[in-house]
Scaffold this motif. Sequence first.
Motif, PDB file in Angstrom:
ATOM      1  N   GLY A  49      33.320  14.644  -7.300  1.00 59.02           N
ATOM      2  CA  GLY A  49      32.854  14.111  -8.606  1.00 59.02           C
ATOM      3  C   GLY A  49      33.204  15.097  -9.808  1.00 59.02           C
ATOM      4  O   GLY A  49      32.591  14.426 -11.084  1.00 59.02           O
ATOM      5  N   GLY A  50      33.699  16.286  -9.438  1.00 61.18           N
ATOM      6  CA  GLY A  50      34.063  17.056 -10.731  1.00 61.18           C
ATOM      7  C   GLY A  50      33.144  17.832 -11.258  1.00 61.18           C
ATOM      8  O   GLY A  50      33.025  18.177 -12.401  1.00 61.18           O
ATOM      9  N   GLY A  51      32.274  18.618 -10.181  1.00 60.13           N
ATOM     10  CA  GLY A  51      31.053  19.675 -10.584  1.00 60.13           C
ATOM     11  C   GLY A  51      29.837  18.890 -10.050  1.00 60.13           C
ATOM     12  O   GLY A  51      29.820  17.797  -9.727  1.00 60.13           O
ATOM     13  N   ARG A  52      28.946  19.794 -10.143  1.00 60.21           N
ATOM     14  CA  ARG A  52      27.536  19.759  -9.948  1.00 60.21           C
ATOM     15  C   ARG A  52      26.924  18.793 -10.777  1.00 60.21           C
ATOM     16  O   ARG A  52      26.628  19.577 -12.175  1.00 60.21           O
ATOM     17  CB  ARG A  52      26.952  21.152  -9.712  1.00 60.21           C
ATOM     18  N   PHE A  53      26.033  17.761 -10.764  1.00 65.18           N
ATOM     19  CA  PHE A  53      25.640  16.845 -11.590  1.00 65.18           C
ATOM     20  C   PHE A  53      24.241  17.355 -11.836  1.00 65.18           C
ATOM     21  O   PHE A  53      23.554  17.575 -11.020  1.00 65.18           O
ATOM     22  CB  PHE A  53      25.687  15.425 -11.086  1.00 65.18           C
ATOM     23  N   GLU A  54      23.819  17.241 -13.218  1.00 67.82           N
ATOM     24  CA  GLU A  54      22.413  17.749 -13.562  1.00 67.82           C
ATOM     25  C   GLU A  54      21.963  16.232 -14.274  1.00 67.82           C
ATOM     26  O   GLU A  54      22.690  15.630 -15.016  1.00 67.82           O
ATOM     27  CB  GLU A  54      22.577  18.955 -14.468  1.00 67.82           C
ATOM     28  N   LEU A  55      20.705  16.000 -14.353  1.00 68.89           N
ATOM     29  CA  LEU A  55      19.961  15.170 -15.208  1.00 68.89           C
ATOM     30  C   LEU A  55      20.261  15.539 -16.688  1.00 68.89           C
ATOM     31  O   LEU A  55      19.902  16.677 -16.865  1.00 68.89           O
ATOM     32  CB  LEU A  55      18.537  14.760 -14.724  1.00 68.89           C
ATOM     33  N   PRO A  56      20.448  14.585 -17.576  1.00 67.39           N
ATOM     34  CA  PRO A  56      20.570  14.824 -18.875  1.00 67.39           C
ATOM     35  C   PRO A  56      19.237  15.174 -19.513  1.00 67.39           C
ATOM     36  O   PRO A  56      18.170  14.853 -19.016  1.00 67.39           O
ATOM     37  CB  PRO A  56      21.081  13.671 -19.764  1.00 67.39           C
ATOM     38  N   GLY A  57      18.936  16.280 -20.445  1.00 64.77           N
ATOM     39  CA  GLY A  57      17.824  16.720 -20.766  1.00 64.77           C
ATOM     40  C   GLY A  57      16.972  17.486 -19.872  1.00 64.77           C
ATOM     41  O   GLY A  57      17.515  18.081 -19.044  1.00 64.77           O
ATOM     42  N   TYR A 107       9.677   7.585 -13.157  1.00 66.14           N
ATOM     43  CA  TYR A 107      10.094   8.930 -13.754  1.00 66.14           C
ATOM     44  C   TYR A 107      10.161   9.948 -12.735  1.00 66.14           C
ATOM     45  O   TYR A 107      11.193  10.412 -12.317  1.00 66.14           O
ATOM     46  CB  TYR A 107       9.292   9.522 -15.165  1.00 66.14           C
ATOM     47  N   GLU A 108       9.142  10.209 -11.896  1.00 65.10           N
ATOM     48  CA  GLU A 108       9.101  11.150 -10.795  1.00 65.10           C
ATOM     49  C   GLU A 108       9.918  10.607  -9.612  1.00 65.10           C
ATOM     50  O   GLU A 108      10.685  11.590  -9.038  1.00 65.10           O
ATOM     51  CB  GLU A 108       7.713  11.240 -10.418  1.00 65.10           C
ATOM     52  N   ARG A 109      10.080   9.283  -9.372  1.00 68.48           N
ATOM     53  CA  ARG A 109      11.015   8.870  -8.285  1.00 68.48           C
ATOM     54  C   ARG A 109      12.267   9.178  -8.729  1.00 68.48           C
ATOM     55  O   ARG A 109      13.280   9.740  -7.755  1.00 68.48           O
ATOM     56  CB  ARG A 109      10.936   7.414  -8.177  1.00 68.48           C
ATOM     57  N   ILE A 110      12.895   8.982  -9.848  1.00 69.61           N
ATOM     58  CA  ILE A 110      14.260   9.301 -10.153  1.00 69.61           C
ATOM     59  C   ILE A 110      14.458  10.918  -9.989  1.00 69.61           C
ATOM     60  O   ILE A 110      15.652  11.208  -9.786  1.00 69.61           O
ATOM     61  CB  ILE A 110      14.646   8.937 -11.890  1.00 69.61           C
ATOM     62  N   LEU A 111      13.551  11.694 -10.703  1.00 68.18           N
ATOM     63  CA  LEU A 111      13.711  13.133 -10.527  1.00 68.18           C
ATOM     64  C   LEU A 111      13.633  13.486  -8.806  1.00 68.18           C
ATOM     65  O   LEU A 111      14.567  14.405  -8.415  1.00 68.18           O
ATOM     66  CB  LEU A 111      12.604  13.698 -10.906  1.00 68.18           C
ATOM     67  N   ARG A 156      16.980  -0.213  -6.611  1.00 67.36           N
ATOM     68  CA  ARG A 156      17.029  -0.182  -8.508  1.00 67.36           C
ATOM     69  C   ARG A 156      17.227   1.377  -9.087  1.00 67.36           C
ATOM     70  O   ARG A 156      17.935   1.364  -9.985  1.00 67.36           O
ATOM     71  CB  ARG A 156      15.927  -0.822  -8.730  1.00 67.36           C
ATOM     72  N   ASP A 157      16.509   2.140  -8.321  1.00 73.18           N
ATOM     73  CA  ASP A 157      16.689   3.557  -8.763  1.00 73.18           C
ATOM     74  C   ASP A 157      18.046   4.139  -8.603  1.00 73.18           C
ATOM     75  O   ASP A 157      18.424   4.820  -9.552  1.00 73.18           O
ATOM     76  CB  ASP A 157      15.655   4.181  -8.017  1.00 73.18           C
ATOM     77  N   LEU A 158      18.820   3.833  -7.697  1.00 79.98           N
ATOM     78  CA  LEU A 158      20.078   4.437  -7.298  1.00 79.98           C
ATOM     79  C   LEU A 158      20.936   3.967  -8.480  1.00 79.98           C
ATOM     80  O   LEU A 158      21.638   4.569  -9.074  1.00 79.98           O
ATOM     81  CB  LEU A 158      20.662   3.828  -6.082  1.00 79.98           C
ATOM     82  N   ALA A 159      20.837   2.383  -8.911  1.00 78.96           N
ATOM     83  CA  ALA A 159      21.629   1.780  -9.833  1.00 78.96           C
ATOM     84  C   ALA A 159      21.426   2.437 -11.042  1.00 78.96           C
ATOM     85  O   ALA A 159      22.267   2.624 -11.969  1.00 78.96           O
ATOM     86  CB  ALA A 159      21.241   0.406  -9.896  1.00 78.96           C
ATOM     87  N   PHE A 160      20.049   2.800 -11.558  1.00 79.15           N
ATOM     88  CA  PHE A 160      19.848   3.509 -12.621  1.00 79.15           C
ATOM     89  C   PHE A 160      20.269   4.852 -12.784  1.00 79.15           C
ATOM     90  O   PHE A 160      20.810   5.102 -13.991  1.00 79.15           O
ATOM     91  CB  PHE A 160      18.160   3.557 -12.858  1.00 79.15           C
ATOM     92  N   LEU A 161      20.313   5.668 -11.604  1.00 78.41           N
ATOM     93  CA  LEU A 161      20.668   6.619 -11.682  1.00 78.41           C
ATOM     94  C   LEU A 161      22.327   6.837 -11.900  1.00 78.41           C
ATOM     95  O   LEU A 161      22.848   7.714 -12.766  1.00 78.41           O
ATOM     96  CB  LEU A 161      20.360   7.444 -10.172  1.00 78.41           C
ATOM     97  N   ARG A 162      23.085   5.782 -11.393  1.00 81.54           N
ATOM     98  CA  ARG A 162      24.379   5.769 -11.108  1.00 81.54           C
ATOM     99  C   ARG A 162      24.971   5.094 -12.478  1.00 81.54           C
ATOM    100  O   ARG A 162      25.765   5.653 -13.229  1.00 81.54           O
ATOM    101  CB  ARG A 162      24.871   4.848 -10.120  1.00 81.54           C
TER     102      ARG A 162
END
Length: 321
Positions: A66-74, A4-8, A39-45
């Motif tokens: 990519g159409g604007g600034r991306f934010e993690l959902p939630g 979780y922290e790695r993805i963030l 693996r984390d890059l693939a999960f993020l994408r």
Amino acid sequence: MDRYERILALHRTLQAARYPVTVARLQDELGCSRATVYRDLAFLRDALMAPVVGDGEAGFRYDPDGGGRFELPGLWLNSEELHALLAAQQLLSRSGGGVLSSALAPLQQRIEKLLDEHSTGRNWPMQRVRVIPHRGRRMDEHSFRIVCSAVLERRQLSFDYRARSTDESTRRTVSPQRITHYRDNWYLDAWDEDKQGLRSFSVDRIAAARLLDSPARDVDDAELDRQLAGGYGIFSGEPKGWATIVFGAKAARWVADERWHSQQQGRFLPDGRYELKIPYSNARELLMDVLHYGADAEIVEPKALREQMRGMLQLAVANYD
């Protein structure tokens, strides 16, 4: 760190990157293997639909087109942010004398649910975060809610007010300007429609509050600050003058780190004492704060304020004769 922290952390690195970030750098920042980075890059994408572009040679980044600034959902928080939220949750639930308890109960439940979701089965030691209110006053929650609504909805407010200084009760009609939390208590800064001037009202002395249909008069922020925040404390009126207070070497270690006023001026004297200069409008409030330091504080100027302190000390000593 866990996944979780790695993805963030990965998201924040790619979000801040102006150029592609190499896999080696990501390994170093995430503290994981090369395979885990992929693996984390693939999960993020793929799972979170992040606009990750690049390859193992040039590095990875978010697609600038990519159409604007991306934010993690939630809502995503790392451990430090989660711990800070935990402390804030305790402050929310334990301060204010319970006046906000029912109004904020749904929000508190959502915070607790968020903590549970991120705890991975861990029991949080809530008792290790302590909040001890200091000299907070009892306040009617119904009146507090109506006062807040009047401030935010920009509507006039009518209420009964019993002043502490005279114990006199009057009916007031005001245009609320802002609500201020000062020293564990709430105050309403407002334009008094009857007296045609700015006043500060202690919310715990307000009763029978009622919202009116009339729109509130707006007073410029600069004027509010000039009349209500220019002198020491939050009491109305422009500063009457500047006070010079000298603290002994022992008290200096505390006072030097304290914020008494936004315009205060302080310096250490050669003998280790500390000189503090502050503007003030309400002499009694300032005198009470200086009394807190007892023999470790001395008002040097102005002379009238010094004499007021002398008189207060003489009356205090008389109580022990």
